[in-house]
Write a protein that holds these residues in place. Structure first.
Motif, PDB file in Angstrom:
ATOM      1  N   MET A 187       0.826  -1.194   0.000  1.00  0.00           N
ATOM      2  CA  MET A 187       0.000   0.000   0.000  1.00  0.00           C
ATOM      3  C   MET A 187       0.870   1.257   0.000  1.00  0.00           C
ATOM      4  O   MET A 187       2.048   1.219   0.334  1.00  0.00           O
ATOM      5  N   VAL A 188       0.272   2.406  -0.369  1.00  0.00           N
ATOM      6  CA  VAL A 188       1.014   3.666  -0.434  1.00  0.00           C
ATOM      7  C   VAL A 188       1.076   4.273   0.965  1.00  0.00           C
ATOM      8  O   VAL A 188       0.067   4.409   1.643  1.00  0.00           O
ATOM      9  N   GLU A 189       2.297   4.611   1.398  1.00  0.00           N
ATOM     10  CA  GLU A 189       2.460   5.234   2.715  1.00  0.00           C
ATOM     11  C   GLU A 189       2.012   6.682   2.645  1.00  0.00           C
ATOM     12  O   GLU A 189       2.311   7.387   1.673  1.00  0.00           O
ATOM     13  N   PRO A 190       1.268   7.197   3.656  1.00  0.00           N
ATOM     14  CA  PRO A 190       0.828   8.592   3.609  1.00  0.00           C
ATOM     15  C   PRO A 190       2.009   9.545   3.692  1.00  0.00           C
ATOM     16  O   PRO A 190       2.982   9.290   4.409  1.00  0.00           O
ATOM     17  N   ALA A 191       1.919  10.642   2.915  1.00  0.00           N
ATOM     18  CA  ALA A 191       3.033  11.595   2.875  1.00  0.00           C
ATOM     19  C   ALA A 191       2.951  12.594   4.020  1.00  0.00           C
ATOM     20  O   ALA A 191       3.970  13.015   4.550  1.00  0.00           O
ATOM     21  N   GLY A 192       1.747  12.984   4.447  1.00  0.00           N
ATOM     22  CA  GLY A 192       1.590  14.013   5.466  1.00  0.00           C
ATOM     23  C   GLY A 192       1.584  13.442   6.868  1.00  0.00           C
ATOM     24  O   GLY A 192       2.091  12.336   7.118  1.00  0.00           O
ATOM     25  N   PRO A 193       0.983  14.181   7.804  1.00  0.00           N
ATOM     26  CA  PRO A 193       0.877  13.695   9.198  1.00  0.00           C
ATOM     27  C   PRO A 193       0.140  12.356   9.254  1.00  0.00           C
ATOM     28  O   PRO A 193      -0.844  12.154   8.545  1.00  0.00           O
ATOM     29  N   SER A 194       0.632  11.474  10.087  1.00  0.00           N
ATOM     30  CA  SER A 194       0.015  10.145  10.145  1.00  0.00           C
ATOM     31  C   SER A 194       0.180   9.552  11.542  1.00  0.00           C
ATOM     32  O   SER A 194       1.003  10.005  12.337  1.00  0.00           O
ATOM     33  N   PHE A 195      -0.621   8.542  11.836  1.00  0.00           N
ATOM     34  CA  PHE A 195      -0.448   7.758  13.058  1.00  0.00           C
ATOM     35  C   PHE A 195      -0.373   6.298  12.663  1.00  0.00           C
ATOM     36  O   PHE A 195      -0.714   5.915  11.529  1.00  0.00           O
ATOM     37  N   THR A 196       0.062   5.487  13.602  1.00  0.00           N
ATOM     38  CA  THR A 196       0.251   4.065  13.326  1.00  0.00           C
ATOM     39  C   THR A 196      -0.756   3.252  14.115  1.00  0.00           C
ATOM     40  O   THR A 196      -0.962   3.489  15.304  1.00  0.00           O
ATOM     41  N   PHE A 197      -1.398   2.334  13.439  1.00  0.00           N
ATOM     42  CA  PHE A 197      -2.302   1.399  14.118  1.00  0.00           C
ATOM     43  C   PHE A 197      -1.945   0.001  13.633  1.00  0.00           C
ATOM     44  O   PHE A 197      -2.013  -0.279  12.435  1.00  0.00           O
ATOM     45  N   GLU A 198      -1.509  -0.843  14.547  1.00  0.00           N
ATOM     46  CA  GLU A 198      -1.111  -2.213  14.245  1.00  0.00           C
ATOM     47  C   GLU A 198      -0.102  -2.265  13.101  1.00  0.00           C
ATOM     48  O   GLU A 198      -0.249  -3.036  12.147  1.00  0.00           O
ATOM     49  N   GLY A 199       0.900  -1.426  13.188  1.00  0.00           N
ATOM     50  CA  GLY A 199       1.996  -1.457  12.242  1.00  0.00           C
ATOM     51  C   GLY A 199       1.735  -0.760  10.927  1.00  0.00           C
ATOM     52  O   GLY A 199       2.630  -0.642  10.101  1.00  0.00           O
ATOM     53  N   ARG A 200       0.542  -0.262  10.706  1.00  0.00           N
ATOM     54  CA  ARG A 200       0.224   0.409   9.450  1.00  0.00           C
ATOM     55  C   ARG A 200       0.000   1.887   9.701  1.00  0.00           C
ATOM     56  O   ARG A 200      -0.609   2.257  10.710  1.00  0.00           O
ATOM     57  N   ARG A 201       0.513   2.716   8.800  1.00  0.00           N
ATOM     58  CA  ARG A 201       0.354   4.155   8.976  1.00  0.00           C
ATOM     59  C   ARG A 201      -0.916   4.645   8.284  1.00  0.00           C
ATOM     60  O   ARG A 201      -1.222   4.228   7.164  1.00  0.00           O
ATOM     61  N   TYR A 202      -1.621   5.516   8.991  1.00  0.00           N
ATOM     62  CA  TYR A 202      -2.865   6.079   8.456  1.00  0.00           C
ATOM     63  C   TYR A 202      -2.726   7.598   8.403  1.00  0.00           C
ATOM     64  O   TYR A 202      -2.239   8.210   9.369  1.00  0.00           O
TER      65      TYR A 202
END
Ligand code: FES
Length: 562
Positions: free
Chosen positions: A1-16
């Motif tokens: 999946m594409v990693e978010p470029a801006g501000p993000s948080f991590t939930f279960e190892g995945r960035r949102y």
């Protein structure tokens, strides 16, 4: 999946990515209805129920801070969000074996008697299970970083919905300077009124003869304690959609109309695609009108009014009037429901992926009980409401109610404006009961006729064979069997039922379990719900960090503060 470029948080190892001003729930709901956690005793999968910040269906851990509500928390860049009430993972939780091992419920209060040598071990294990997550980490437990605030206010308005805003606007127009408190963060400002967003409040102690008579304890997210002294208080905290008892009523996909509306946002994946609605009033109609293309059937406990029949017909929605909702099916989320026509009709199974509860709208009353206001049970919709006159004055001098917390309302703004006009015209003198209101139980207005529609509904439903777990208190995983055991053991009243079973002791403070528990106990005890009582509301009535309380200076508060 594409990693978010801006501000993000991590939930279960995945960035949102963090949506502007959005919450953890909004970010994760982009993929559909998220299931965050497991329930405390049986480790059953749970998902958001209310969307309002009142249930325990969306608790997560943020960094070292436990029990954060995903539907209210706006993540910061780099936050690590997780769930801890599962092992080894939320999706595959070996502790869910407790759901199979204890079909009649885990006795967390009394332990078992024999063998005596195993009693201590048993109690240690079940008490560890009977709760959410662990304590905060030392850095997260450091407490409020802002200095506590002590305030004096002429009028405090609790709730910045339509009624509360109308109250505040009219008070400002009348030359008063109200302090407006709201749990949400996005209420627009009102010129002339001070607005404190993200603030919850409770009476501490109940109003007394002091001047000013009201002492309120508030907590502003994320870290400020607040002590308010006020001459008058207007409670305009509104109402909410109730839960319902049926088999597997805690399955992900069972949600209130409040949650369905909260999750129905532009750009987000729908929380459901083929739901059923339970209810036949204005709220059910609102769901049909807004989401009719995703509703397969409408199940009503009684008759369906003609205008709702027409709306369902236009949307191609099947109607099931005068029906009982028996059980939901599906392991990870709802896949079907069983229903039957009342008076012992045959059981039918309806495929669906959600149950939207839109049958009863109930007032947020804990704060009014806690303020000492006289309350009265109304069979329709089956809830306690404050005893108030037409101007909104309650039995507590200086305490007013406005909008749907005072009673079913079709125009909360007009209600709020009316209440504020009366307040401006002059309320009763502090310490004197309002002339038109009862001052003793003997003078209380006559109780409305009993029973109501849901009373008859549950009388019929509880006589039928059951399947699946019937969860009477989702916060504490208390089963209906445990509630039914209370009168069987000779105990009476909801306060005793709470102490015996743990029902009503969770984070929702009984909002989602007590209304139905009162109906069930009323049926089992053979007396009206008003005689079954209500649980004692002790401050705080909303979760408040102990550090916020400890930081307050009671001497400064008593003397009026800085
Ligand atoms: S969905 Fe967040 S508290 Fe209910």
């Amino acid at each position: 999946m594409v990693e978010p470029a801006g501000p993000s948080f991590t939930f279960e190892g995945r960035r949102y990515p963090i949506p502007p001003g959005g919450t953890v729930l909004e970010a994760l709901a982009a993929d559909g209805l998220p299931s965050f956690q497991r329930s405390p005793r049986y480790h059953r999968p749970r998902a958001p129920l209310c969307g309002l910040g009142h249930c325990t269906g969306c608790l997560v851990r943020v960094g070292g801070r436990p029990n954060v509500r995903a539907c209210r928390y706006s993540p910061a860049d780099g936050d690590v969000v997780s769930t801890r009430n599962a092992w080894p993972s939320r999706r595959f939780d070996l502790l869910a074996a407790f759901d199979l091992l204890f079909p009649s419920g885990i006795d967390t209060l009394r332990g078992f008697r024999r063998p005596a040598w195993a009693r201590g071990l048993y109690q240690a294990v079940v008490r560890r299970l009977a709760g959410f997550d662990g304590p905060p980490s030392p850095d997260a437990a450091s407490g409020p970083v802002d200095p506590p605030t002590v305030r004096r206010a002429d009028v405090v308005v609790v709730g910045a919905g339509r009624a509360g805003r109308a109250v505040a606007e009219r008070l400002v127009a009348g030359g008063r300077a109200p302090l407006l408190l709201d749990r949400g963060r996005s209420a627009p400002a009102i010129p002339g009124a001070e607005l404190l967003p993200d603030t919850t409040v409770t009476f501490l102690p109940p109003p007394g003869p002091a001047d000013p008579p009201f002492s309120l304890l508030g907590f502003t997210e994320p870290a400020r304690g607040l002590w308010i002294r006020a001459r008058e208080v207007v409670v305009a905290v509104g109402s909410y959609d109730a839960a319902l008892l049926f088999g597997s009523n805690d399955r992900p996909g069972v949600l209130t109309a409040d949650a369905a509306f909260a999750l129905d946002r532009p750009g987000a994946a729908p929380a459901f695609r083929a739901g059923v609605v339970f209810g036949a009033g204005p709220r059910a109609r609102a769901v049909v009108e807004r989401m009719g293309d995703r509703i397969e059937a409408l199940i009503a406990p009684g008759a369906v009014p003609p205008e709702l029949v027409r709306a369902c017909s236009d949307a191609g929605i099947d109607l099931h009037p005068r029906s009982l909702l028996l059980a939901a099916h599906g392991r990870r989320r709802v896949r079907a429901v069983d229903i039957c026509a009342r008076a012992r009709g045959p059981v039918a199974r309806l495929p669906c992926d959600a149950v939207v509860l839109a049958h009863r709208r109930l007032p947020h009353v804990p704060i009014l009980f806690q303020a000492g206001a006289r309350m009265q049970w109304r069979p329709e919709p089956g809830a306690y409401f404050p005893v108030a006159d037409s101007s909104g004055r309650t039995t507590v001098p200086g305490l007013w109610v406005a909008g749907s917390v005072a009673g079913p309302s079709t125009d909360p703004a007009a209600d709020g404006d009316r209440v504020a006009r009366h307040l401006l015209a002059g309320g009763p003198a502090p310490g004197a009961p309002p002339a038109s209101l009862p001052s003793s139980p003997a003078e209380a207005p006559p109780a409305p006729p009993f029973p109501g529609e849901m009373d008859g509904y549950y009388r019929e439903l509880l006589r039928l064979p059951r399947r699946g777990r019937w969860v009477a208190c989702p916060c504490e995983d208390v089963l209906l069997e445990e509630l039914e055991a209370v009168p069987q053991r000779g105990y009476r009243g909801v306060e005793v039922a709470k102490r015996y079973s743990g029902l009503g002791t969770g984070l929702c403070q009984g909002r989602y379990c007590l209304p139905d528990a009162l109906l069930v106990l009323s049926i089992l005890e053979g007396r009206p719900p008003a005689d079954v009582g209500y649980i004692t509301q002790r401050p705080p009535v909303v979760p408040t960090p102990l550090s916020a309380l400890a930081a307050l200076d009671p001497i400064a508060a008593t003397d009026g503060g800085p």
